[in-house]
Design an enzyme around this catalytic site. Structure first.
Site, PDB file in Angstrom:
ATOM      1  N   ASP A  82      24.055 -28.193   6.990  1.00 12.69           N
ATOM      2  CA  ASP A  82      22.721 -28.216   7.603  1.00 12.69           C
ATOM      3  C   ASP A  82      21.599 -28.465   6.606  1.00 12.69           C
ATOM      4  O   ASP A  82      21.737 -28.252   5.402  1.00 12.69           O
ATOM      5  CB  ASP A  82      22.453 -26.922   8.372  1.00 12.69           C
ATOM      6  CG  ASP A  82      22.669 -25.666   7.523  1.00 12.69           C
ATOM      7  OD1 ASP A  82      23.534 -25.693   6.617  1.00 12.69           O
ATOM      8  OD2 ASP A  82      21.976 -24.661   7.757  1.00 12.69           O
ATOM      9  N   GLU A 140      24.213 -22.732   7.690  1.00  7.81           N
ATOM     10  CA  GLU A 140      24.072 -21.757   6.594  1.00  7.81           C
ATOM     11  C   GLU A 140      22.662 -21.194   6.525  1.00  7.81           C
ATOM     12  O   GLU A 140      22.467 -20.065   6.089  1.00  7.81           O
ATOM     13  CB  GLU A 140      24.439 -22.425   5.257  1.00  7.81           C
ATOM     14  CG  GLU A 140      24.574 -21.463   4.088  1.00  7.81           C
ATOM     15  CD  GLU A 140      23.254 -21.023   3.483  1.00  7.81           C
ATOM     16  OE1 GLU A 140      23.117 -19.829   3.145  1.00  7.81           O
ATOM     17  OE2 GLU A 140      22.357 -21.869   3.361  1.00  7.81           O
TER      18      GLU A 140
END
Length: 396
Positions: A82, A140
């Site tokens: 991400d 994350e």
């Protein structure tokens, strides 16, 4: 194992340009936490191209297995997918094409490196016993953290890895170097949301109001006593408030004040105790001043523990691959990473990949609009990760 070491180094150099191209594509097309649909699709295509059998996990995550010769253990390697809600300020050919979204924490580097390591390991799978589990993790940067979701969905089972390795960019080290630390390395993280309610009114008539701004000011100062007077000084702790909204005016006292902050530490018992202290402090102090304080604590990631024996082996293997002068010891860091969930569930080592130019260019910190890397790091990251996996498989 000198032959396989030199072969990994050769393949890492041979594939470095492809790894850079992958990273640039990922950087130009970032996706936010738990929205990494296109990123996961790219990872899946690359793994299929290697003849692997990737499977979706945690919605936008991907997991795959490289099977070497039978009879060995399983090692897990992790990368995160991400990006962050940041508008990129760099003027580079691979600049983000998604407004307000940027790979400002190097997850594009992590993903490209693990894909590069997968390519190397898949080519050499006849040279080692056991399996390498590739874990491409979503989310994350946002609670509850994609690592926790992957663990709940069984990523550390069938087969169960004997250890988990992960890497993270580090702009304070030049490309070609890595850093690591055994034991407790990164902090837990909890989000704090406070609302202080009083009675607003005209700023010239404070006797007719109950000023929540004053109460909030006392709370901010008093809360620091949790670190300075309640915490064991041997336990690192951080309490910070980064957002305070008192939406009044020069002559208007508001009805309420809203605050956001973070609490971080390296000890789970003290973490729980601090939450209780903070609740009592906020409620009691506000009550003593005639106001009301509502506190919400959103429990985040645990602290990150690098298993000492595994970390010692990783350090020795990294010195073989890079040279002793390119492997450095790091201090504890009060930032947080959801790799910590893996470290709480299995022996784990999370090390830092140097990404700075020797002349200091691209030294901007992560989570800033100008973060970028010396792409020579992409010649280091994939090969080192592959070598660490092979060494662990041989010694487990």
């Amino acid at each position: 194992m000198p032959e396989i070491l030199s072969e990994i180094q050769r393949l890492a150099a041979q594939y470095a340009a492809d790894t850079v191209a992958l990273r640039r594509h990922l950087h130009a097309h970032p996706e936010l936490s738990f929205e990494e649909t296109n990123t996961a699709a790219l990872v899946t295509r690359e793994l299929l191209r290697l003849g692997l059998h990737p499977q979706p996990i945690a919605n936008t995550g991907v997991v795959a297995l490289i099977e070497g010769q039978p009879g060995g253990p399983t090692i897990a390697l992790r990368a995160d997918l991400d990006a962050l809600p940041i508008q990129e300020a760099n003027d580079v050919p691979y600049k983000s094409t998604t407004p307000g979204v940027m790979h400002a924490c190097g997850h594009d580097v992590h993903t490209a490196s693990l894909l590069g390591a997968a390519r190397i390991l898949n080519e050499l799978k006849g040279e080692f016993k056991g399996c390498v589990k590739l874990m491409f993790q979503p989310g994350e940067e946002r609670l509850p953290g994609g690592a926790s979701l992957m663990i709940k969905e069984g990523v550390l089972e069938n087969p169960k890895p004997t250890s988990v390795l992960g890497q993270h960019v580090f702009p304070h080290l030049p490309a070609g170097k890595i850093g690591l630390r055994a034991g407790r390395y990164m902090a837990s993280t909890d989000e704090l949301y406070l609302t202080v309610r009083g009675k607003g009114g005209h700023g010239a008539m404070p006797e007719m109001n109950l000023d929540p701004v004053l109460v909030a000011a006392h709370l901010i100062v008093a809360a620091q006593q949790l670190v300075s007077r309640r915490a064991n000084p041997k336990i690192p702790s951080v309490l910070s408030f980064g957002k305070v909204i008192a939406n009044g005016a020069t002559n208007v006292i508001p009805n309420e004040v809203y605050l956001e902050g973070t609490f971080r530490t390296l000890n789970e018992e003290w973490r729980d105790e601090a939450h209780q202290h903070l609740r009592r402090l906020c409620e009691g102090l506000a009550d003593s001043m005639g106001a009301v304080c509502e506190l919400e604590i959103r429990r985040g990631y645990p602290y990150l523990e690098n298993e000492p024996h595994l970390t010692a082996r990783v350090k020795a293997a990294a010195q073989e691959y890079l040279g002793p002068e390119n492997v450095v010891e790091l201090d504890q860091w009060m930032a947080a990473e959801d790799f910590a969930y893996f470290s709480q569930a299995a022996p784990a080592c999370f090390y830092r990949l140097g990404t700075r130019h020797e002349d200091g260019r691209f030294a901007a910190s992560v989570h800033t609009p100008t973060f970028d890397i010396d792409e020579k790091a992409l010649a280091t990251g994939p090969g080192l990760m592959a070598w660490l996996a092979v060494k662990e498989l041989a010694g487990a």
